[in-house]
Design a protein around this motif. Structure first.
Motif, short mmCIF file in Angstrom:
data_model
loop_
_atom_site.label_atom_id
_atom_site.label_comp_id
_atom_site.label_asym_id
_atom_site.label_seq_id
_atom_site.Cartn_x
_atom_site.Cartn_y
_atom_site.Cartn_z
N ILE A 1 -20.16 -12.00 36.44
CA ILE A 1 -20.29 -11.43 37.81
C ILE A 1 -21.20 -12.28 38.36
O ILE A 1 -21.00 -12.46 39.69
N GLY A 2 -22.33 -12.79 37.86
CA GLY A 2 -23.32 -13.43 38.46
C GLY A 2 -22.62 -14.79 39.03
O GLY A 2 -23.12 -15.47 39.97
N GLU A 3 -21.81 -15.45 37.98
CA GLU A 3 -21.34 -16.46 38.46
C GLU A 3 -20.36 -16.48 39.58
O GLU A 3 -20.25 -17.30 40.38
N TRP A 4 -19.44 -15.39 39.52
CA TRP A 4 -18.48 -15.12 40.80
C TRP A 4 -19.52 -15.18 42.23
O TRP A 4 -19.27 -15.85 43.01
N VAL A 5 -20.65 -14.53 41.90
CA VAL A 5 -21.54 -14.61 43.27
C VAL A 5 -22.13 -15.92 43.63
O VAL A 5 -22.06 -16.37 44.52
N LEU A 6 -22.47 -16.62 42.79
CA LEU A 6 -22.73 -18.02 42.62
C LEU A 6 -21.57 -19.20 43.53
O LEU A 6 -22.00 -19.48 44.38
N ARG A 7 -20.52 -18.62 42.83
CA ARG A 7 -19.34 -19.38 43.25
C ARG A 7 -18.98 -19.09 44.74
O ARG A 7 -18.80 -19.79 45.61
N THR A 8 -18.98 -18.00 44.86
CA THR A 8 -18.82 -17.53 46.34
C THR A 8 -19.82 -17.74 47.50
O THR A 8 -19.39 -18.39 48.46
N ALA A 9 -20.95 -17.50 46.90
CA ALA A 9 -22.08 -17.96 48.15
C ALA A 9 -22.24 -19.52 48.23
O ALA A 9 -22.35 -19.95 49.37
N PHE A 10 -21.99 -20.31 47.14
CA PHE A 10 -21.78 -21.94 47.50
C PHE A 10 -20.81 -22.21 48.12
O PHE A 10 -21.03 -23.11 48.90
N ALA A 11 -19.61 -21.48 48.03
CA ALA A 11 -18.38 -22.05 48.95
C ALA A 11 -18.88 -21.59 50.29
O ALA A 11 -18.46 -22.26 51.38
N GLN A 12 -19.51 -20.55 50.60
CA GLN A 12 -20.09 -20.04 52.03
C GLN A 12 -20.99 -21.17 52.66
O GLN A 12 -20.70 -21.82 53.80
N GLN A 13 -21.83 -21.74 51.78
CA GLN A 13 -22.87 -22.68 52.23
C GLN A 13 -22.13 -24.01 52.46
O GLN A 13 -22.50 -24.61 53.28
N ALA A 14 -21.13 -24.14 51.56
CA ALA A 14 -20.51 -25.50 51.71
C ALA A 14 -19.62 -25.60 53.00
O ALA A 14 -19.53 -26.59 53.88
#
Ligand code: C2E
Ligand code: MG
Ligand code: MG
Ligand code: MG
Length: 282
Positions: free
Chosen positions: A90-103
């Motif tokens: 779940i934490g990996e999903w959070v990181l992936r989603t948040a990183f995509a937003q920052q990108a």
């Protein structure tokens, strides 16, 4: 009789235990399927500059709309996700989603807001955590200098011997680090000095009764002066009133977060709301 009362109390206790255990069990089995069912969403809450009120960043906050349990608040499902180990995927999903937003922000322009992401104790302690972060970062094309990792005080204290080393690795990648829920755990001030942390987040429980409660005032004042002496910044969370805002900004609090400035909202509302549509229409 006393014996009977004892038996009733025991029966009651056992029923309560069963209810609690059943609830945890239902939640963990629903959580286990939540990722594949795409039931999670990140909401984003603005953080504003204490000096001029400008939005300087957002905190990403996880939301779960379960098909079986309905909306479950993070305070209920995060502990279950930690106990079952599900916090890792779940934490990996959070990181992936948040990183995509920052990108996405990074592509859009120069002056991008900072994005704060909560990291659980288990994630942080996990062997492959730093490597995973690097991999996700490269995959997304996000800028680590605009990403803040929020680690709780208790996670840091449970972290073991190589904690300073691990934090330094994160700093070398370029992330900034914030200590979440500051004041609620048992952080040793001596440790604090050794950790390469940029920010302390004053917990909402100490902001709530500002400026009327002398103890909360003392805690806020002490946190701000400690941070100043250690060269750190302070983020106050749970700012709901003008009186809280002015108390904190008068004492040099760098960043404020709370319902006074905005609630956590889905990305389409937080960033691509009426403002963008109006601009496109006009
Ligand atoms: P936190 O990281 O300390 O987040 C701040 C919490 O305060 C959020 O609750 C936010 O919605 C709430 N809040 C912010 N401003 C105000 C205000 O003015 N008034 C009130 N009453 N509340 C305010 P939320 O979203 O329910 O999250 C609770 C906790 O769950 C978080 O506390 C964090 O510890 C955890 N959490 C949330 N998302 C994640 C995540 O992606 N990963 C991990 N590991 N934990 C998360
Ligand atoms: Mg947080
Ligand atoms: Mg917090
Ligand atoms: Mg908190």
């Amino acid at each position: 009789s006393a014996k009977e009362a004892g038996r009733n109390a025991y029966q009651f206790f056992r029923d309560e235990m069963n209810l609690h255990a059943q609830h945890q069990l239902r939640m963990s089995s629903a959580l286990r399927r939540a990722l594949e069912r795409d039931e999670f969403e990140l909401h984003y809450q603005p953080q504003v500059s204490g000096a001029d009120g400008r939005i300087v960043g957002y905190e990403a906050l996880l939301r779960w709309e379960s098909g079986v349990l309905g909306r479950v608040p993070p305070a209920e499902f995060i502990p279950v996700a930690e106990a079952t180990g599900l916090i890792l995927p779940i934490g990996e999903w959070v990181l992936r989603t948040a990183f995509a937003q920052q990108a996405r922000w990074r592509e859009d322009g120069e002056d991008t807001p900072r994005l704060a992401i909560n990291i659980s104790a288990l994630q942080f302690r996990h062997e492959g955590f730093v490597a995973k972060l690097e991999q996700l970062l490269a995959g997304a094309g996000a800028d680590p200098a605009r990403i803040e990792l929020e680690i709780t005080e208790s996670a840091l204290m449970q972290g073991g011997g190589d904690m300073v080393e691990r934090l330094q690795r994160l700093r070398r990648i370029g992330f900034t680090l914030a200590l979440d829920d500051f004041g609620t755990g048992y952080s040793s001030l001596a440790y604090l000095k050794r950790f390469p942390i940029e920010r302390l987040k004053i917990d909402r429980s100490f902001v709530r009764d500002l400026p009327d409660d002398p103890e909360d005032c003392a805690i806020a004042d002490a946190t701000l002066s400690l941070a100043r002496d250690l060269g750190m910044e302070v983020v106050a969370e749970g700012v709901e009133t003008e009186a809280q805002r002015s108390y904190l900004t008068a004492r040099g609090c760098h960043v404020l977060q709370g319902y006074l400035f905005g609630r956590p909202q889905p990305a389409r509302v937080a960033f691509d709301g009426p403002g963008d549509e109006a601009r496109m229409a006009g």
